[in-house]
Design an enzyme around this catalytic site. Structure first.
Site: not given
Length: 306
Positions: A113, A110
């Site tokens: 940002v 995973h």
């Protein structure tokens, strides 16, 4: 203070989505990402680009999402710890991805940002960056965990010696299932509310984290994707995927923010695995490879110590 440039952030995020999808397609060798561009419904505005690869050679399902949404009020998930944000108009954008492999010897990964900015007339904008990446193995390999954390440290090193230890610790604490008393996996990096040092410095750090994700994950995918496995390993993988579902639906801030802000449900929940099992009060057999995951890989530890 430097003026935040949301257009610059958006341009980078779109490039990041393209780069990650391209590298994952190359490593898979068969699957291709299907693209679904969408517009936000209801109050607010914006939209996004959802890309999903299903039934590839190595990837059972992978989703790489870009979203850019705006609204008049931040949802509870964003204001719970920042009450001064209530009543501000917000803009939120990010790239979020989850990769669920076929092979139980390949970890789920995973990454995320993101950038938030909240504005109010006559007031200074409040903004921050957040993100990170984490690894969730089913059958752990020490060399994989060391590689993952080595790359995570490389992403942080240009920004100070204390950055990797701080955000590594935050990741261990964040990706923790309190009701199971388990970490979700072997961790990585997690940061949020980052605005210290100004926009340019924070943006540079976010880019470094985003750019290092594929450097951390692709070598592990390449190393493990052809490992032979049987029904036992597959069954354990599906059982452990249940932990991923539990975390995302109970604790994950991104999932909660997306649902509470009126985000696109299909894109938000694409992070969930296509197949999963739950089993009542199951325990691994002592001394088994499945027990080794619990004993040697779940729990915060320093993977880079000699």
């Amino acid at each position: 203070m430097q003026t935040p440039d949301s257009d610059l952030v958006k341009s980078y995020l779109l490039e990041l989505q393209n780069a990650i999808c391209r590298e994952l397609e190359e490593e898979d060798g068969q699957g291709r990402f299907a693209e679904d561009a969408w517009e936000r419904e209801g109050s607010g505005g914006g939209g996004g680009i959802t890309r999903v690869l299903s039934d590839g050679a190595a990837l059972e399902q992978g989703g790489v999402n870009f979203s850019h949404v705006t609204g008049d009020n931040l949802p509870a998930a964003a204001t719970a710890h920042r009450p001064e944000l209530a009543g501000r108009r917000f803009e939120a954008m990010g790239v979020s991805l989850v990769i669920h492999p076929h092979n139980p010897y390949v970890p789920t990964s995973h990454a995320n940002v993101r950038f938030f900015i909240a504005r109010k007339e006559g007031a200074t904008p409040i903004w921050w960056f957040g993100g990170g990446f984490d690894l969730t193995p089913y059958y752990g390999f020490r060399e994989d965990a060391i590689h993952w954390h080595t790359v995570a440290k490389q992403a942080c090193d240009p920004f100070g010696e204390d950055v990797y230890p701080r955000y590594k610790k935050w990741c261990d604490e964040y990706f923790f299932l309190k009701h199971r008393n388990e970490t979700r996996g072997v961790g990585g990096l997690f940061f949020d509310d980052l605005n210290e040092g100004g926009f340019e410095s924070c943006f540079a750090f976010m880019r470094s984290v985003g750019d290092h994700y594929i450097k951390a994950y692709r070598p592990i995918l390449a190393r493990r994707k052809n490992t032979p496995y049987g029904e036992r390993e597959r069954d354990f993988q599906l059982y452990r995927r249940g932990r991923y579902v539990e975390f995302n639906l109970i604790y994950d801030r991104g999932t909660l923010f997306g649902l509470q802000s009126g985000g696109r449900t299909e894109s938000i929940l694409m992070s969930l695995p296509p197949l999963v099992k739950w089993r009542y009060n199951w325990r691994p057999e002592p001394g088994s490879p499945e027990a080794r995951l619990y004993e040697e890989f779940l729990g915060a530890r320093d993977w880079l110590s000699s």
